[in-house]
Scaffold this active site. Structure first.
Site, PDB file in Angstrom:
ATOM      1  N   GLY A  71       0.817  -1.205   0.000  1.00 33.68           N
ATOM      2  CA  GLY A  71       0.000   0.000   0.000  1.00 33.68           C
ATOM      3  C   GLY A  71       0.852   1.256   0.000  1.00 33.68           C
ATOM      4  N   ASN A 151      -6.851   4.253   9.993  1.00 33.62           N
ATOM      5  CA  ASN A 151      -6.397   2.962  10.511  1.00 33.62           C
ATOM      6  C   ASN A 151      -6.366   2.905  12.033  1.00 33.62           C
ATOM      7  OD1 ASN A 151      -4.297   4.806   9.410  1.00 33.62           O
ATOM      8  ND2 ASN A 151      -2.978   3.603  10.744  1.00 33.62           N
ATOM      9  N   SER A 199      -3.848  -2.757  -0.101  1.00 36.86           N
ATOM     10  CA  SER A 199      -2.796  -3.650   0.375  1.00 36.86           C
ATOM     11  C   SER A 199      -3.417  -4.972   0.805  1.00 36.86           C
ATOM     12  CB  SER A 199      -2.090  -2.987   1.567  1.00 36.86           C
ATOM     13  OG  SER A 199      -1.080  -3.834   2.044  1.00 36.86           O
ATOM     14  N   ALA A 200      -2.912  -6.079   0.262  1.00 32.46           N
ATOM     15  CA  ALA A 200      -3.576  -7.380   0.434  1.00 32.46           C
ATOM     16  C   ALA A 200      -3.562  -7.882   1.878  1.00 32.46           C
ATOM     17  CB  ALA A 200      -2.919  -8.418  -0.474  1.00 32.46           C
ATOM     18  N   HIS A 201      -2.527  -7.513   2.642  1.00 29.09           N
ATOM     19  CA  HIS A 201      -2.403  -8.147   3.965  1.00 29.09           C
ATOM     20  C   HIS A 201      -3.413  -7.634   4.989  1.00 29.09           C
ATOM     21  CE1 HIS A 201      -0.008  -5.105   6.377  1.00 29.09           C
ATOM     22  NE2 HIS A 201       0.273  -4.647   5.180  1.00 29.09           N
ATOM     23  N   CYS A 327       2.178   0.555  11.887  1.00 32.12           N
ATOM     24  CA  CYS A 327       3.645   0.564  11.821  1.00 32.12           C
ATOM     25  C   CYS A 327       4.247   0.473  13.206  1.00 32.12           C
ATOM     26  CB  CYS A 327       4.167   1.825  11.179  1.00 32.12           C
ATOM     27  SG  CYS A 327       3.071   2.490   9.978  1.00 32.12           S
TER      28      CYS A 327
HETATM   29  N1  PLP Z   1      -2.386   3.088   4.504  1.00 33.17           N
HETATM   30  C1  PLP Z   1      -3.068   2.695   5.599  1.00 33.17           C
HETATM   31  C2  PLP Z   1      -4.323   3.389   5.990  1.00 33.17           C
HETATM   32  C3  PLP Z   1      -2.575   1.625   6.366  1.00 33.17           C
HETATM   33  O1  PLP Z   1      -3.237   1.241   7.464  1.00 33.17           O
HETATM   34  C4  PLP Z   1      -1.374   0.999   5.968  1.00 33.17           C
HETATM   35  C5  PLP Z   1      -0.799  -0.096   6.787  1.00 33.17           C
HETATM   36  O2  PLP Z   1      -0.816  -0.053   7.995  1.00 33.17           O
HETATM   37  C6  PLP Z   1      -0.732   1.445   4.809  1.00 33.17           C
HETATM   38  C7  PLP Z   1      -1.267   2.486   4.110  1.00 33.17           C
HETATM   39  C8  PLP Z   1       0.529   0.816   4.338  1.00 33.17           C
HETATM   40  O3  PLP Z   1       0.284  -0.394   3.700  1.00 33.17           O
HETATM   41  P1  PLP Z   1       1.495  -1.445   3.510  1.00 33.17           P
HETATM   42  O4  PLP Z   1       1.716  -2.056   4.829  1.00 33.17           O
HETATM   43  O5  PLP Z   1       0.996  -2.428   2.497  1.00 33.17           O
HETATM   44  O6  PLP Z   1       2.641  -0.670   2.996  1.00 33.17           O
END
Ligand code: PLP
Length: 381
Positions: A71, A151, A199-201, A327
């Site tokens: 993502g 998130n 993002s797939a995960h 993160c």
């Molecule tokens: N955007 C949002 C709202 C997210 O929650 C996350 C992951 O926590 C990301 C982007 C980043 O995605 P990726 O982990 O695939 O880089």
């Protein structure tokens, strides 16, 4: 001790059906999709089938989907591409975007490639649409980058309302749907969106694969250059296993969406009711209404001196939850989201995030543990 996973906004467990779909691409279908021989063609067919599945679910053209490594890459590609290739001079975004967007905006400020305007938030953690209109009226050559759901908080923006304002003022619209893909339906024939990221995960697919939807007519140059893969949009030999798995995870998520929505919403409602009763002074961070993302529930507890170790104490008791964004999952260090919405407020914040694999019994056990951990006499690490 049986551990309970309530950190699904950070990442999710692979779905067994997804694992099943990946297996042939780990065994016999290993050709390089750029190769012309039968091995290569078979791999290529898997990728193109996956692209068609994603496009069908989103009501867009397969050519509008570019598979990426995550993502974060998709967010970077949309925003940097809009500035560098589509003449964008002003970026309107919010202070509670994921770092994958926020840090790109800060980088554009640093390099002076674009002027960044940080939109005001409503008390629920949504973009203030009156402020958005003010900003759109005042500037030309604009990209608006606003996430669908936050998130950490679960607060959800109205994509139709934001996209319509963008159309009215001739601005481009990027939305990060990383937390909502697979949980809400998106009809890109109807929604006024130029860029959308996934993002797939986050919906039971594997880590390390995502995509960028780029509306025809809003096409940017590749972020990663080298080979001609992804129709010249993203160089590098494709992550075939991941791409096939992403499409399968989406197919499963949308096939079962209504049942899972009801199940997860019930878990969230159960936990909210129990925690608000069990922990004195507790409140909901973000939007307490049913409009909020049903997988995410974030509480605030008044400062009582125990907050700092909360996530660790929960973990010791077998409950995985989070104090900040994905993160910094597992850490309870300051969150830019909480700080932006509740500046200077003290106390503890805790995010529980649910998936279709969670049960009522797990919620009940998590509340029991939370109550114990928060109790005045509890022994702390
Ligand atoms: N955007 C949002 C709202 C997210 O929650 C996350 C992951 O926590 C990301 C982007 C980043 O995605 P990726 O982990 O695939 O880089």
């Amino acid at each position: 001790m049986e551990r309970i996973y309530l950190d699904n906004a950070a990442t999710t467990q692979l779905d067994p059906e997804v694992i099943e779909a990946m297996l042939p691409y780990m065994h016999e279908i290993y050709g390089n999709p750029s190769a012309v021989h039968a091995f290569g063609r078979k791999a290529r067919a898997g990728i193109e089938q996956a692209r068609r599945m994603v496009a069908k679910l989103l009501h867009c053209a397969p050519g509008e989907i570019v598979f990426t490594s995550c993502g974060t890459e998709a967010d970077n590609m949309a925003i940097l591409g809009a500035v560098r290739d589509l003449g964008v001079k002003h970026v309107i975004t919010s202070p509670i975007e994921h770092h994958a967007v926020e840090h790109v905006a800060q980088e554009l400020e640093r390099t002076k490639e674009a002027e960044v305007h940080w939109i005001r938030l409503t008390p629920e953690g949504k973009a203030d649409l009156a402020h958005l209109e003010e900003l759109l009226k005042a500037h030309e050559h604009v990209l608006v980058s606003l996430m669908h759901a936050n998130n950490e908080l679960g607060s959800r923006n109205d994509l139709m309302a934001i996209g319509s304002l963008c159309r009215k003022y001739n601005a481009l619209f990027h939305t990060d749907t990383v937390q909502t893909m697979g949980h809400y339906r998106f009809d890109l024939e109807q929604l006024p969106i130029d860029f959308l990221t996934c993002s797939a995960h986050k919906f039971h697919g594997p880590k390390g694969v995502g995509f960028l939807y780029m509306r025809n007519g809003a096409v940017v140059h590749p972020l990663i250059v080298g080979g001609a893969q992804e129709r010249n949009m993203r160089a590098g030999t494709e992550n075939i296993i991941g791409i096939v798995a992403l499409a399968k995870a989406m197919e499963v998520a949308y096939r079962d969406l209504d049942a899972h929505h009801a199940h997860i919403q019930a878990l969230k409602d159960r936990m909210r009711a129990k925690v608000l009763k069990a922990v004195p002074g507790s409140t909901i961070n973000g939007d307490p209404s049913p409009d909020s993302l049903y997988t995410v529930l974030n509480f605030h507890f008044p400062d009582d001196g125990k907050g700092e170790m909360l996530i660790y104490n929960m973990d010791i008791e077998g409950i995985a939850c989070s104090g900040g964004s994905a993160c910094s999952s597992g850490s309870n260090k300051g969150s830019h989201v909480i700080e932006a919405l509740y500046p200077g407020r003290t106390g503890a914040n805790i995010r529980f995030s649910f998936s279709k694999f969670n049960t009522e019994a797990e919620v009940d056990r998590a509340v029991e543990v939370l109550e114990r951990v928060m109790a005045p006499a509890a022994v702390k690490v």
